[in-house]
Write a protein that holds these residues in place. Sequence first.
Motif, PDB file in Angstrom:
ATOM      1  N   TRP A 258       0.205   8.691  12.116  1.00 26.88           N
ATOM      2  CA  TRP A 258      -0.272   7.331  12.142  1.00 26.88           C
ATOM      3  C   TRP A 258      -0.507   6.568  11.248  1.00 26.88           C
ATOM      4  CZ3 TRP A 258      -3.397   7.474  17.434  1.00 26.88           C
ATOM      5  CH2 TRP A 258      -2.900   8.272  18.655  1.00 26.88           C
ATOM      6  N   TYR A 259      -1.200   6.871  10.679  1.00 31.30           N
ATOM      7  CA  TYR A 259      -1.580   6.466   9.337  1.00 31.30           C
ATOM      8  C   TYR A 259      -0.927   5.933   8.154  1.00 31.30           C
ATOM      9  CZ  TYR A 259      -4.583   4.641   5.145  1.00 31.30           C
ATOM     10  OH  TYR A 259      -5.131   4.645   4.823  1.00 31.30           O
ATOM     11  N   TRP A 260       0.308   7.104   7.978  1.00 32.73           N
ATOM     12  CA  TRP A 260       1.478   6.513   7.118  1.00 32.73           C
ATOM     13  C   TRP A 260       2.339   5.631   7.179  1.00 32.73           C
ATOM     14  CZ3 TRP A 260       1.380   8.730   2.328  1.00 32.73           C
ATOM     15  CH2 TRP A 260       2.814   8.238   1.840  1.00 32.73           C
ATOM     16  N   HIS A 261       2.869   6.235   8.406  1.00 30.81           N
ATOM     17  CA  HIS A 261       3.281   4.446   9.319  1.00 30.81           C
ATOM     18  C   HIS A 261       2.952   2.899   9.342  1.00 30.81           C
ATOM     19  CE1 HIS A 261       6.794   7.743  10.637  1.00 30.81           C
ATOM     20  NE2 HIS A 261       5.595   8.068  11.347  1.00 30.81           N
ATOM     21  N   PHE A 262       1.458   2.859   9.502  1.00 30.81           N
ATOM     22  CA  PHE A 262       1.207   2.051   8.945  1.00 30.81           C
ATOM     23  C   PHE A 262       1.057   1.576   7.961  1.00 30.81           C
ATOM     24  CE2 PHE A 262      -3.092   0.811   7.973  1.00 30.81           C
ATOM     25  CZ  PHE A 262      -3.382  -0.942   7.865  1.00 30.81           C
ATOM     26  N   VAL A 263       0.671   2.341   7.190  1.00 30.40           N
ATOM     27  CA  VAL A 263       0.617   2.105   5.053  1.00 30.40           C
ATOM     28  C   VAL A 263       2.135   1.286   5.737  1.00 30.40           C
ATOM     29  CG1 VAL A 263       0.742   2.920   3.531  1.00 30.40           C
ATOM     30  CG2 VAL A 263      -0.868   3.517   4.496  1.00 30.40           C
ATOM     31  N   ASP A 264       3.231   2.173   5.864  1.00 28.59           N
ATOM     32  CA  ASP A 264       4.744   1.748   5.449  1.00 28.59           C
ATOM     33  C   ASP A 264       4.583  -0.013   5.967  1.00 28.59           C
ATOM     34  OD1 ASP A 264       5.170   3.827   4.309  1.00 28.59           O
ATOM     35  OD2 ASP A 264       6.169   5.217   6.327  1.00 28.59           O
ATOM     36  N   VAL A 265       5.030   0.334   7.311  1.00 31.96           N
ATOM     37  CA  VAL A 265       4.985  -1.569   7.867  1.00 31.96           C
ATOM     38  C   VAL A 265       3.754  -2.234   7.098  1.00 31.96           C
ATOM     39  CG1 VAL A 265       4.033  -2.687  10.172  1.00 31.96           C
ATOM     40  CG2 VAL A 265       4.830  -0.806  10.041  1.00 31.96           C
ATOM     41  N   VAL A 266       2.705  -1.742   6.552  1.00 35.77           N
ATOM     42  CA  VAL A 266       2.110  -3.404   5.663  1.00 35.77           C
ATOM     43  C   VAL A 266       2.706  -3.858   4.284  1.00 35.77           C
ATOM     44  CG1 VAL A 266       0.365  -3.873   4.180  1.00 35.77           C
ATOM     45  CG2 VAL A 266       0.060  -2.537   6.819  1.00 35.77           C
ATOM     46  N   TRP A 267       3.510  -2.241   4.173  1.00 36.30           N
ATOM     47  CA  TRP A 267       4.192  -2.479   2.680  1.00 36.30           C
ATOM     48  C   TRP A 267       5.452  -3.381   2.499  1.00 36.30           C
ATOM     49  CZ3 TRP A 267       4.044  -2.244  -2.423  1.00 36.30           C
ATOM     50  CH2 TRP A 267       4.825  -2.381  -3.509  1.00 36.30           C
ATOM     51  N   VAL A 268       6.332  -3.229   3.650  1.00 36.77           N
ATOM     52  CA  VAL A 268       7.458  -3.889   4.212  1.00 36.77           C
ATOM     53  C   VAL A 268       6.928  -5.839   4.239  1.00 36.77           C
ATOM     54  CG1 VAL A 268       9.304  -4.777   5.959  1.00 36.77           C
ATOM     55  CG2 VAL A 268       8.738  -1.814   5.353  1.00 36.77           C
ATOM     56  N   MET A 269       5.666  -5.379   5.178  1.00 37.03           N
ATOM     57  CA  MET A 269       5.410  -7.149   4.837  1.00 37.03           C
ATOM     58  C   MET A 269       4.939  -7.302   3.434  1.00 37.03           C
ATOM     59  SD  MET A 269       2.990  -7.372   8.392  1.00 37.03           S
ATOM     60  CE  MET A 269       2.586  -8.381   8.433  1.00 37.03           C
ATOM     61  N   LEU A 270       4.573  -6.945   2.960  1.00 33.36           N
ATOM     62  CA  LEU A 270       4.029  -7.293   1.804  1.00 33.36           C
ATOM     63  C   LEU A 270       4.769  -7.505   0.865  1.00 33.36           C
ATOM     64  CD1 LEU A 270       0.985  -5.565  -0.637  1.00 33.36           C
ATOM     65  CD2 LEU A 270       2.731  -5.780  -1.696  1.00 33.36           C
ATOM     66  N   TYR A 271       6.490  -6.701   0.945  1.00 33.33           N
ATOM     67  CA  TYR A 271       7.227  -6.926  -0.163  1.00 33.33           C
ATOM     68  C   TYR A 271       7.988  -8.295   0.535  1.00 33.33           C
ATOM     69  CZ  TYR A 271      11.827  -5.910  -1.310  1.00 33.33           C
ATOM     70  OH  TYR A 271      13.649  -6.356  -1.578  1.00 33.33           O
ATOM     71  N   ILE A 272       7.437  -8.549   1.390  1.00 34.23           N
ATOM     72  CA  ILE A 272       8.751  -9.409   1.887  1.00 34.23           C
ATOM     73  C   ILE A 272       7.349 -10.806   1.255  1.00 34.23           C
ATOM     74  CG2 ILE A 272       9.166 -11.169   4.037  1.00 34.23           C
ATOM     75  CD1 ILE A 272      10.233  -8.591   5.840  1.00 34.23           C
TER      76      ILE A 272
END
Length: 292
Positions: free
Chosen positions: A273-287
């Motif tokens: 759960w934690y790792w997938h959350f970190v990935d979603v945050v990065w996608v938003m950050l990248y955009i």
Amino acid sequence: MQQEYERYYVPAQSPWPIVGAVALFLIAVGAGTVVLETTKGESGYGTHTLTAGILVLLVMLFGWFKNQIDESMSGLYSDQLGRSYRQGMSWFIFSEVMFFAAFFGALFYARFISVPWLGGASNNEMTNAVLWPTFEAMWPLINTPDGTTTQVMSAAGLPTINTIILLVSSVTLHFAHTGLEQQKRKQLTWMLGVTILLGLIFLTLQVQEYIHAYRDLGLTLQSGVYGNTFFMLTGFHGMHVTLGTIILIVLFFRVLKGHFTPENHFAFQAGSWYWHFVDVVWVMLYIFVYVL
């Protein structure tokens, strides 16, 4: 043993919460001092304090993880405690969502409210003339009031590569979880190992990106609001990736020792759960930080 703790298991008193609080205090003081020293071009005790805090935090994680693992493998946990862990992890991730929401909110405020206001929007021409006559309402802000000019970090190159790496790591972790649920231990081990490797590669490339920003682009913590928001968002995300990688490494060694079953593997699930959350945050950050 399970029947004895069927209602609820109350663990013994532990020193780890206060040790963790001390570690976070040292990290907060050290990080703040490092930022101030960097801004002023000085050197002091900030780095030492930050390093001490990180070391104490690692000791706390190792000791607390060990206690939790021993209790779980001893059969002390019940279904009720399992539900408590799920609720606790859910609220923890929610708090992390709000943590990053505050930083993204600061980015949006600077970009869509402060910048137009300083540029003379909404009949604020006088404010523009008095505070910053040469100000240009554009984003990213590459000019600071003292006349310093910086360059923008492009989305091409390392940021895009890192985005692909994290997206692939979510896929490999999903296959690792699937292997655990289907009793495919080899798939579980290999896919989890690949996920950890991808996380380490991400962190290595982020260090390279920071070196490139400071050395080649002149993009530092002193680069006005753009530099502040850039390093604040990417830096805190990098810290979360580091913590997530440590969690996955702990899970990897537990897998090698034969821990987890399809029926009892919430620790693995919580790490996922934690790792997938970190990935979603990065996608938003990248955009919002690199692309737009």
